[in-house]
Design a protein around this motif. Structure first.
Motif, short mmCIF file in Angstrom:
data_model
loop_
_atom_site.label_atom_id
_atom_site.label_comp_id
_atom_site.label_asym_id
_atom_site.label_seq_id
_atom_site.Cartn_x
_atom_site.Cartn_y
_atom_site.Cartn_z
N LEU A 40 0.83 -1.20 0.00
CA LEU A 40 0.00 0.00 0.00
C LEU A 40 0.87 1.26 0.00
O LEU A 40 0.53 2.26 -0.63
CB LEU A 40 -0.92 0.00 1.22
N GLY A 63 -6.35 -6.57 2.60
CA GLY A 63 -5.08 -6.63 1.89
C GLY A 63 -4.39 -7.96 2.08
O GLY A 63 -3.77 -8.48 1.14
N ASN A 66 -3.08 -10.58 -0.79
CA ASN A 66 -1.73 -11.13 -0.83
C ASN A 66 -1.74 -12.66 -0.88
O ASN A 66 -0.95 -13.28 -1.59
CB ASN A 66 -0.94 -10.67 0.39
N TRP A 86 -2.86 -7.94 -9.41
CA TRP A 86 -2.69 -7.67 -7.98
C TRP A 86 -2.49 -6.18 -7.73
O TRP A 86 -3.08 -5.61 -6.81
CB TRP A 86 -1.51 -8.49 -7.47
N TRP A 87 -1.67 -5.50 -8.57
CA TRP A 87 -1.47 -4.07 -8.41
C TRP A 87 -2.75 -3.29 -8.72
O TRP A 87 -3.04 -2.28 -8.08
CB TRP A 87 -0.33 -3.58 -9.30
N TYR A 98 -4.85 -3.65 -5.69
CA TYR A 98 -4.33 -2.82 -4.59
C TYR A 98 -4.64 -1.34 -4.80
O TYR A 98 -4.79 -0.59 -3.82
CB TYR A 98 -2.82 -3.03 -4.42
N TYR A 146 -6.63 0.79 -2.19
CA TYR A 146 -6.14 2.09 -1.70
C TYR A 146 -7.28 3.09 -1.62
O TYR A 146 -7.44 3.81 -0.61
CB TYR A 146 -5.03 2.59 -2.64
#
Length: 314
Positions: free
Chosen positions: A197, A227, A231, A275-276, A279, A283
Protein backbone atom coordinates in the motif's frame (compact mmCIF):
# COMPACT_ATOMS: atom_id res chain seq x y z
CA UNK A 1 -17.38 -7.78 10.95
CA UNK A 2 -16.31 -10.94 9.14
CA UNK A 3 -19.18 -10.61 6.68
CA UNK A 4 -18.22 -6.99 5.97
CA UNK A 5 -14.63 -8.08 5.30
CA UNK A 6 -15.84 -10.81 2.95
CA UNK A 7 -18.08 -8.40 1.07
CA UNK A 8 -15.24 -5.89 0.84
CA UNK A 9 -12.84 -8.52 -0.46
CA UNK A 10 -15.32 -9.76 -3.06
CA UNK A 11 -16.09 -6.17 -4.01
CA UNK A 12 -12.40 -5.48 -4.74
CA UNK A 13 -12.14 -8.59 -6.89
CA UNK A 14 -15.29 -7.59 -8.78
CA UNK A 15 -14.23 -3.98 -9.26
CA UNK A 16 -10.72 -4.75 -10.49
CA UNK A 17 -11.70 -6.36 -13.86
CA UNK A 18 -13.96 -3.37 -14.53
CA UNK A 19 -10.83 -1.21 -14.80
CA UNK A 20 -9.95 -3.05 -17.99
CA UNK A 21 -13.43 -2.63 -19.48
CA UNK A 22 -13.49 1.12 -18.73
CA UNK A 23 -10.45 1.81 -20.92
CA UNK A 24 -9.78 -1.25 -23.06
CA UNK A 25 -7.26 0.43 -25.36
CA UNK A 26 -5.07 1.73 -22.53
CA UNK A 27 -5.09 -1.49 -20.49
CA UNK A 28 -4.59 -3.68 -23.57
CA UNK A 29 -1.59 -1.56 -24.58
CA UNK A 30 -0.20 -1.86 -21.05
CA UNK A 31 -0.64 -5.63 -21.07
CA UNK A 32 1.12 -5.90 -24.42
CA UNK A 33 3.99 -3.76 -23.08
CA UNK A 34 4.25 -6.05 -20.05
CA UNK A 35 4.33 -9.18 -22.20
CA UNK A 36 6.82 -7.68 -24.66
CA UNK A 37 9.34 -6.51 -22.05
CA UNK A 38 9.08 -9.68 -19.94
CA UNK A 39 9.43 -11.92 -23.01
CA UNK A 40 12.50 -10.02 -24.21
CA UNK A 41 14.03 -10.25 -20.76
CA UNK A 42 13.36 -13.98 -20.42
CA UNK A 43 14.63 -14.90 -23.88
CA UNK A 44 17.72 -12.71 -23.53
CA UNK A 45 18.51 -14.30 -20.19
CA UNK A 46 18.06 -17.83 -21.49
CA UNK A 47 20.04 -17.50 -24.72
CA UNK A 48 22.88 -15.42 -23.24
CA UNK A 49 23.51 -17.65 -20.21
CA UNK A 50 22.81 -21.06 -21.77
CA UNK A 51 26.28 -21.37 -23.47
CA UNK A 52 28.04 -20.51 -20.20
CA UNK A 53 25.94 -23.00 -18.22
CA UNK A 54 26.76 -25.77 -20.70
CA UNK A 55 30.46 -24.85 -20.67
CA UNK A 56 30.53 -24.70 -16.86
CA UNK A 57 28.87 -28.11 -16.60
CA UNK A 58 31.33 -29.65 -19.07
CA UNK A 59 34.40 -28.24 -17.33
CA UNK A 60 33.09 -29.15 -13.88
CA UNK A 61 32.63 -32.73 -15.13
CA UNK A 62 36.12 -32.94 -16.69
CA UNK A 63 38.13 -31.40 -13.84
CA UNK A 64 37.77 -34.37 -11.42
CA UNK A 65 38.82 -36.72 -14.25
CA UNK A 66 41.98 -34.74 -15.05
CA UNK A 67 45.36 -35.12 -13.37
CA UNK A 68 45.76 -32.15 -10.96
CA UNK A 69 49.34 -31.32 -11.97
CA UNK A 70 48.73 -31.41 -15.72
CA UNK A 71 48.50 -28.40 -18.03
CA UNK A 72 45.02 -29.46 -19.11
CA UNK A 73 43.83 -29.29 -15.51
CA UNK A 74 45.14 -25.71 -15.19
CA UNK A 75 43.46 -24.67 -18.44
CA UNK A 76 40.16 -26.21 -17.34
CA UNK A 77 40.30 -24.52 -13.94
CA UNK A 78 41.18 -21.09 -15.38
CA UNK A 79 38.45 -21.44 -18.01
CA UNK A 80 35.96 -22.48 -15.33
CA UNK A 81 36.74 -19.41 -13.21
CA UNK A 82 36.49 -17.10 -16.23
CA UNK A 83 33.13 -18.54 -17.29
CA UNK A 84 31.89 -18.29 -13.71
CA UNK A 85 32.85 -14.60 -13.48
CA UNK A 86 31.11 -13.82 -16.78
CA UNK A 87 28.03 -15.80 -15.74
CA UNK A 88 27.77 -13.98 -12.39
CA UNK A 89 28.23 -10.64 -14.15
CA UNK A 90 25.45 -11.46 -16.59
CA UNK A 91 23.09 -12.52 -13.84
CA UNK A 92 23.76 -9.33 -11.87
CA UNK A 93 23.07 -7.31 -15.02
CA UNK A 94 19.82 -9.14 -15.64
CA UNK A 95 18.85 -8.70 -11.98
CA UNK A 96 19.26 -4.92 -12.29
CA UNK A 97 17.34 -4.90 -15.59
CA UNK A 98 14.39 -6.91 -14.23
CA UNK A 99 14.26 -4.75 -11.10
CA UNK A 100 14.10 -1.55 -13.16
CA UNK A 101 11.56 -3.11 -15.54
CA UNK A 102 9.40 -4.35 -12.66
CA UNK A 103 9.48 -0.92 -11.00
CA UNK A 104 8.48 0.81 -14.24
CA UNK A 105 5.67 -1.63 -15.12
CA UNK A 106 4.26 -1.68 -11.57
CA UNK A 107 4.19 2.12 -11.46
CA UNK A 108 2.53 2.28 -14.88
CA UNK A 109 -0.10 -0.26 -13.82
CA UNK A 110 -0.99 1.72 -10.70
CA UNK A 111 -1.23 5.03 -12.59
CA UNK A 112 -3.38 3.47 -15.33
CA UNK A 113 -5.61 1.78 -12.76
CA UNK A 114 -6.04 4.96 -10.71
CA UNK A 115 -6.88 7.09 -13.74
CA UNK A 116 -9.32 4.55 -15.16
CA UNK A 117 -10.93 3.85 -11.77
CA UNK A 118 -11.42 7.59 -11.31
CA UNK A 119 -13.11 7.95 -14.70
CA UNK A 120 -10.23 9.82 -16.31
CA UNK A 121 -9.34 9.23 -19.96
CA UNK A 122 -5.60 8.59 -20.09
CA UNK A 123 -3.77 7.81 -23.33
CA UNK A 124 -0.88 5.36 -23.56
CA UNK A 125 1.73 8.03 -24.39
CA UNK A 126 0.60 10.11 -21.42
CA UNK A 127 0.83 7.01 -19.23
CA UNK A 128 4.47 6.42 -20.22
CA UNK A 129 5.39 10.06 -19.58
CA UNK A 130 3.59 10.07 -16.22
CA UNK A 131 5.34 6.87 -15.21
CA UNK A 132 8.78 8.24 -16.03
CA UNK A 133 8.04 11.42 -14.08
CA UNK A 134 6.81 9.49 -11.03
CA UNK A 135 9.55 6.84 -10.76
CA UNK A 136 11.65 8.63 -8.14
CA UNK A 137 9.14 8.24 -5.30
CA UNK A 138 8.31 4.55 -5.94
CA UNK A 139 12.03 3.81 -6.18
CA UNK A 140 12.71 5.18 -2.69
CA UNK A 141 9.71 3.33 -1.26
CA UNK A 142 10.78 0.12 -3.01
CA UNK A 143 14.25 0.54 -1.46
CA UNK A 144 12.82 0.85 2.06
CA UNK A 145 10.44 -2.07 1.51
CA UNK A 146 13.30 -4.23 0.19
CA UNK A 147 15.32 -3.48 3.33
CA UNK A 148 12.34 -4.43 5.50
CA UNK A 149 11.87 -7.66 3.55
CA UNK A 150 15.56 -8.56 3.87
CA UNK A 151 15.47 -7.80 7.59
CA UNK A 152 12.45 -10.06 8.02
CA UNK A 153 14.15 -12.86 6.06
CA UNK A 154 17.32 -12.65 8.16
CA UNK A 155 15.21 -12.65 11.33
CA UNK A 156 13.40 -15.83 10.26
CA UNK A 157 16.64 -17.57 9.20
CA UNK A 158 18.39 -16.45 12.38
CA UNK A 159 15.75 -18.24 14.46
CA UNK A 160 15.36 -21.23 12.15
CA UNK A 161 18.99 -22.30 11.70
CA UNK A 162 19.74 -22.88 15.43
CA UNK A 163 16.61 -25.02 15.71
CA UNK A 164 17.65 -27.06 12.67
CA UNK A 165 21.08 -27.67 14.24
CA UNK A 166 19.59 -28.76 17.55
CA UNK A 167 17.06 -31.18 16.03
CA UNK A 168 18.93 -34.15 14.57
CA UNK A 169 16.00 -36.29 13.41
CA UNK A 170 15.32 -35.75 9.66
CA UNK A 171 11.53 -36.14 9.93
CA UNK A 172 11.22 -33.72 12.85
CA UNK A 173 13.61 -31.31 11.17
CA UNK A 174 11.59 -31.37 7.94
CA UNK A 175 8.31 -30.89 9.84
CA UNK A 176 9.78 -27.91 11.70
CA UNK A 177 11.04 -26.40 8.46
CA UNK A 178 7.63 -26.70 6.79
CA UNK A 179 5.78 -25.34 9.85
CA UNK A 180 8.02 -22.32 10.31
CA UNK A 181 8.02 -21.72 6.55
CA UNK A 182 4.21 -21.59 6.46
CA UNK A 183 3.96 -19.37 9.55
CA UNK A 184 6.69 -17.04 8.24
CA UNK A 185 4.94 -16.79 4.88
CA UNK A 186 1.60 -15.94 6.53
CA UNK A 187 3.18 -13.24 8.70
CA UNK A 188 5.09 -11.87 5.72
CA UNK A 189 1.89 -11.55 3.67
CA UNK A 190 0.26 -9.73 6.59
CA UNK A 191 3.14 -7.27 6.96
CA UNK A 192 3.37 -6.81 3.18
CA UNK A 193 -0.08 -5.18 3.16
CA UNK A 194 1.42 -1.95 4.49
CA UNK A 195 4.48 -2.30 2.25
CA UNK A 196 2.44 -2.75 -0.95
CA UNK A 197 0.00 0.00 0.00
CA UNK A 198 2.95 2.33 0.68
CA UNK A 199 4.18 1.69 -2.85
CA UNK A 200 0.76 2.63 -4.26
CA UNK A 201 0.75 5.78 -2.13
CA UNK A 202 4.21 6.75 -3.36
CA UNK A 203 2.90 6.56 -6.95
CA UNK A 204 -0.35 8.47 -6.45
CA UNK A 205 0.67 10.96 -3.74
CA UNK A 206 3.64 13.20 -3.03
CA UNK A 207 4.99 10.82 -0.41
CA UNK A 208 7.74 8.22 -0.41
CA UNK A 209 9.86 6.07 1.88
CA UNK A 210 9.09 6.29 5.59
CA UNK A 211 6.38 8.89 5.01
CA UNK A 212 4.53 6.59 2.58
CA UNK A 213 4.84 3.67 5.01
CA UNK A 214 3.40 5.82 7.79
CA UNK A 215 0.50 6.94 5.61
CA UNK A 216 -0.19 3.32 4.62
CA UNK A 217 -0.26 2.20 8.25
CA UNK A 218 -2.66 5.04 9.00
CA UNK A 219 -5.27 4.45 6.29
CA UNK A 220 -5.19 0.63 6.43
CA UNK A 221 -6.37 0.46 10.05
CA UNK A 222 -9.34 -1.89 10.29
CA UNK A 223 -8.88 -3.10 6.70
CA UNK A 224 -5.57 -4.94 6.83
CA UNK A 225 -7.31 -8.32 6.54
CA UNK A 226 -8.62 -7.30 3.10
CA UNK A 227 -5.08 -6.63 1.89
CA UNK A 228 -3.93 -9.84 3.55
CA UNK A 229 -6.55 -11.73 1.53
CA UNK A 230 -5.30 -10.14 -1.69
CA UNK A 231 -1.73 -11.13 -0.83
CA UNK A 232 -2.75 -14.73 -0.11
CA UNK A 233 -4.63 -15.02 -3.41
CA UNK A 234 -1.63 -13.62 -5.30
CA UNK A 235 0.84 -15.87 -3.45
CA UNK A 236 -1.18 -19.04 -4.00
CA UNK A 237 -1.84 -18.24 -7.67
CA UNK A 238 1.82 -17.46 -8.34
CA UNK A 239 2.94 -20.60 -6.49
CA UNK A 240 0.73 -22.82 -8.64
CA UNK A 241 2.03 -21.18 -11.81
CA UNK A 242 5.62 -21.39 -10.56
CA UNK A 243 5.30 -25.16 -10.22
CA UNK A 244 4.90 -25.36 -13.99
CA UNK A 245 8.55 -24.30 -14.33
CA UNK A 246 9.45 -27.86 -13.41
CA UNK A 247 8.35 -28.83 -16.90
CA UNK A 248 11.34 -26.86 -18.23
CA UNK A 249 13.49 -29.89 -17.34
CA UNK A 250 11.95 -31.86 -20.21
CA UNK A 251 14.87 -33.20 -22.23
CA UNK A 252 12.98 -34.52 -25.25
CA UNK A 253 12.84 -31.05 -26.77
CA UNK A 254 14.99 -27.92 -26.71
CA UNK A 255 12.18 -25.53 -27.69
CA UNK A 256 9.35 -26.78 -25.46
CA UNK A 257 11.02 -25.91 -22.11
CA UNK A 258 11.66 -22.36 -23.33
CA UNK A 259 8.05 -21.99 -24.48
CA UNK A 260 6.79 -23.30 -21.12
CA UNK A 261 9.09 -20.94 -19.22
CA UNK A 262 7.95 -18.00 -21.34
CA UNK A 263 4.28 -18.79 -20.72
CA UNK A 264 4.80 -19.25 -16.97
CA UNK A 265 6.83 -16.05 -16.51
CA UNK A 266 4.28 -13.97 -18.43
CA UNK A 267 1.37 -15.59 -16.59
CA UNK A 268 2.92 -14.84 -13.20
CA UNK A 269 3.48 -11.24 -14.23
CA UNK A 270 -0.11 -10.86 -15.45
CA UNK A 271 -1.26 -12.11 -12.04
CA UNK A 272 1.01 -9.51 -10.43
CA UNK A 273 -0.42 -6.84 -12.71
CA UNK A 274 -3.94 -7.80 -11.60
CA UNK A 275 -2.69 -7.67 -7.98
CA UNK A 276 -1.47 -4.07 -8.41
CA UNK A 277 -4.78 -3.14 -10.00
CA UNK A 278 -6.60 -4.67 -7.01
CA UNK A 279 -4.33 -2.82 -4.59
CA UNK A 280 -5.14 0.46 -6.33
CA UNK A 281 -8.85 -0.20 -5.74
CA UNK A 282 -8.00 -1.21 -2.18
CA UNK A 283 -6.14 2.09 -1.70
CA UNK A 284 -9.23 4.08 -2.66
CA UNK A 285 -11.41 1.98 -0.37
CA UNK A 286 -9.05 2.66 2.53
CA UNK A 287 -9.19 6.41 1.89
CA UNK A 288 -12.98 6.41 1.64
CA UNK A 289 -13.30 4.35 4.83
CA UNK A 290 -11.24 6.89 6.76
CA UNK A 291 -13.10 9.84 5.29
CA UNK A 292 -10.22 11.12 3.18
CA UNK A 293 -11.00 12.97 -0.03
CA UNK A 294 -10.49 10.84 -3.13
CA UNK A 295 -9.17 12.80 -6.05
CA UNK A 296 -7.12 12.15 -9.15
CA UNK A 297 -4.01 14.29 -8.97
CA UNK A 298 -3.44 15.75 -12.42
CA UNK A 299 0.22 16.61 -11.85
CA UNK A 300 0.95 12.99 -10.97
CA UNK A 301 -1.23 11.22 -13.50
CA UNK A 302 -0.55 13.40 -16.48
CA UNK A 303 2.50 14.59 -18.32
CA UNK A 304 0.71 16.75 -20.85
CA UNK A 305 2.27 19.82 -22.35
CA UNK A 306 0.24 22.84 -21.25
CA UNK A 307 -1.67 24.48 -24.05
CA UNK A 308 -1.93 28.19 -24.66
CA UNK A 309 -5.10 29.85 -23.37
CA UNK A 310 -7.83 30.45 -25.92
CA UNK A 311 -8.20 34.13 -26.72
CA UNK A 312 -11.64 35.59 -26.45
CA UNK A 313 -13.18 36.31 -29.78
CA UNK A 314 -14.11 39.94 -30.40
Amino acid sequence: MASDMTLGFVGILRETPKIFSKNVRLMASLILLNLLLLSLYFLSNVFSTKPFISDLATKAFLIPLTYPKSTEFAYLLIGLMQDLRVFIGLEWTFAIVITATSLFLSTATIIASAATHGGENLFFKELLLSTLKSLKRPFFTWFYVTLLGLGYSFLVLGNLLPMMLIIQQPIASKALLITIGILASILYNYLAVIWALAFVISVLEEKCGIEALGKAAQIVKGMQLLGFGLNIVFTVSSSFLFQALRLMTIKQSTVLPIVIGLLVVNSIWLVKMFWWMAYTVFYYQCKETHGEEVEVQDRILYGKVPTAPILNEP
